[in-house]
Design an enzyme around this catalytic site. Structure first.
Site, short mmCIF file in Angstrom:
data_model
loop_
_atom_site.label_atom_id
_atom_site.label_comp_id
_atom_site.label_asym_id
_atom_site.label_seq_id
_atom_site.Cartn_x
_atom_site.Cartn_y
_atom_site.Cartn_z
N GLY A 70 0.79 -1.22 0.00
CA GLY A 70 0.00 0.00 0.00
C GLY A 70 0.82 1.27 0.00
O GLY A 70 0.46 2.26 -0.65
N THR A 71 1.94 1.27 0.70
CA THR A 71 2.76 2.48 0.78
C THR A 71 3.30 2.86 -0.59
O THR A 71 3.22 4.02 -1.01
CB THR A 71 3.93 2.28 1.78
OG1 THR A 71 3.38 2.10 3.09
CG2 THR A 71 4.86 3.47 1.78
N ASN A 152 -7.50 3.22 9.82
CA ASN A 152 -6.82 2.05 10.37
C ASN A 152 -6.68 2.08 11.89
O ASN A 152 -6.35 1.06 12.50
CB ASN A 152 -5.42 1.91 9.75
CG ASN A 152 -4.56 3.13 9.99
OD1 ASN A 152 -4.95 4.26 9.68
ND2 ASN A 152 -3.38 2.93 10.55
N GLN A 180 -7.39 -0.91 4.36
CA GLN A 180 -8.10 -1.60 5.44
C GLN A 180 -9.45 -2.17 5.02
O GLN A 180 -10.07 -2.90 5.78
CB GLN A 180 -8.29 -0.65 6.63
CG GLN A 180 -7.02 -0.29 7.37
CD GLN A 180 -6.44 -1.44 8.17
OE1 GLN A 180 -7.11 -2.40 8.51
NE2 GLN A 180 -5.14 -1.35 8.46
N ALA A 201 -1.81 -6.88 0.42
CA ALA A 201 -2.30 -8.26 0.61
C ALA A 201 -2.29 -8.72 2.06
O ALA A 201 -3.16 -9.48 2.48
CB ALA A 201 -1.47 -9.22 -0.24
N HIS A 202 -1.33 -8.26 2.85
CA HIS A 202 -1.22 -8.80 4.20
C HIS A 202 -2.32 -8.29 5.13
O HIS A 202 -2.44 -8.76 6.27
CB HIS A 202 0.17 -8.51 4.79
CG HIS A 202 0.42 -7.10 5.20
ND1 HIS A 202 0.39 -6.69 6.51
CD2 HIS A 202 0.71 -5.99 4.48
CE1 HIS A 202 0.65 -5.40 6.58
NE2 HIS A 202 0.85 -4.95 5.36
N CYS A 332 3.03 1.10 11.95
CA CYS A 332 4.15 1.85 11.38
C CYS A 332 4.75 2.82 12.38
O CYS A 332 5.80 3.40 12.16
CB CYS A 332 3.69 2.61 10.14
SG CYS A 332 2.89 1.54 8.94
#
Length: 383
Positions: A70-71, A152, A180, A201-202, A332
């Site tokens: 995503g980042t 999130n 999310q 994906a995670h 993060c």
């Protein structure tokens, strides 16, 4: 017994996902850019994964660009909008993920763009009237609206379709960080006129290190990473084949099980809220996390404990020692001693003086785990 209540940080792999990834690692090791049979077999798997993912989003396969997560996807889109599309004003909020906020701060210095932060209610929500006023004020400029679909940390849900329609009415680009929500909520990109979304994906029981950017057909961006011609020339580098296959498998599993999983986790969340209210009457739920499903994710509870004020610096550590994994906010920031930037953006200072926990659930959790967690939390607080 170890209890994992940090699914907003990352989720455990589905067994079916691990099996497919292992199969690919063992038997399909060709470079997808190679023209021989080994390479062609790998390429077929990549394009098959792209088609499966696009089907669940009702998008065109060509609109998906595979990234490391995503980042990277957020960086690709935000930089592309400003550098390639000539965006001059970005409308956002102070409670976006740092992958968006820090990227915008860097781009503002580099390109002298204007960033407009929408005001927030005491629940961390935006008012659509404020968004419309900001769009009207900057109607003569090229504007990008960047608002996450599901926060999130506090679980607030953005009315994404209404925001998209507003942006379309004012001819503004709309980017939504959907990290999310993808895999947990149905997203139909033919019904929602958003220009860009991102996923990792995670967050939906897939592997770490892979995600995607959705870039609507007709919008042309330039690469963030230069080199080869992979991903329509937008993302150079040999594709992480096993991760891409794993991501498609995870999204398929998540979407096929969505109705059943949603029902189970909703019940778990309601039980968790009721148990907290019963045993910690002074507890304060942050954002909309304890409100109805239209306002808040069924996956996240964010709650402050005034009675545990003296434990503000040690609560997470004590929970960890007793086998409970949860967080104060985004993973993060896990090494930071600073208060959550999300909570700091809308809570009064006195509420920031006592510990808040983000408890994020999945369908792998149980009522028994909630009972044990409450017992442990009461012991820590001397109840």
């Amino acid at each position: 017994m170890n209890i994992y209540f940090d699914n907003a940080a990352t989720t455990p792999l589905y067994p079916e996902v691990l099996a497919q990834m292992t199969e690919v690692l063992q038997h399909t090791y060709g470079n997808p850019s190679s023209t021989h049979a080994f390479g062609r077999s790998a390429k077929v798997l990549i394009e098959g994964a792209r088609k499966r993912i696009s089907k669940w989003l009702n998008a065109q396969p060509s609109e998906l660009i595979f990234t490391s997560g995503g980042t990277e996807a957020n960086n690709l889109i935000l930089r592309g909008c400003i550098r390639d599309l000539g965006v001059q004003v970005v409308i956002t909020t102070a409670i976006e993920h740092h992958a968006v906020l820090h990227t915008l701060e860097a781009l503002a210095k580099e390109y002298s763009i204007k960033i407009v932060y929408l005001p927030l209610t005491d629940k961390g929500e935006i008012q659509l009237s404020d968004l419309e006023a900001a769009l009207a004020q900057h109607a003569a400029q090229k504007v990008l609206v960047s608002l996450m679909h599901l926060n999130n940390e506090i679980g607030n849900i953005l009315p994404i379709e209404r925001v998209a329609m507003l942006c379309k009415a004012y001819k503004a680009y709309f980017h939504s960080d959907t990290v999310q929500s993808v895999g947990h909520y149905p997203i139909d990109l033919q019904q929602i006129p958003v220009d860009f979304i991102t996923a990792s994906a995670h967050k939906f029981h897939g592997p770490k290190g892979v995600g995607f950017a959705f870039i609507r057909k007709g919008i042309t961006l330039h690469p963030l990473i230069y080199g080869g011609a992979q991903e329509k020339g937008l993302r150079a580098g040999t594709e992480s084949l096993h991760n891409i296959v794993g991501m498609a498998a995870a999204l398929t599993q998540s979407c096929e099980k969505m109705e059943e999983a949603t029902h189970k986790v909703r019940q778990l969340k309601q039980y968790l809220i009721e148990e907290i209210q019963q045993h910690f009457a002074e507890a304060v739920f942050n954002g909309c996390s304890a409100e109805g499903e239209e306002k808040a994710s069924y996956l996240i509870v964010n709650v402050g404990f005034p009675s545990l004020k003296e434990k503000n610096d040690t609560l997470l550590f004590e929970l960890d020692l007793k086998g409970v994994a949860c967080s104060k906010g985004s993973a993060c920031q896990s090494g930071s001693v600073q208060t959550s930037h999300v909570l700091s953006a809308f809570l009064p200072k006195e509420q920031l003086q006592y510990p808040s926990l983000r408890l994020s659930l999945s369908h792998f959790n149980t009522k028994e785990e909630i009972d044990i967690f409450i017992k442990i939390l009461r012991e820590i607080g001397g109840h």
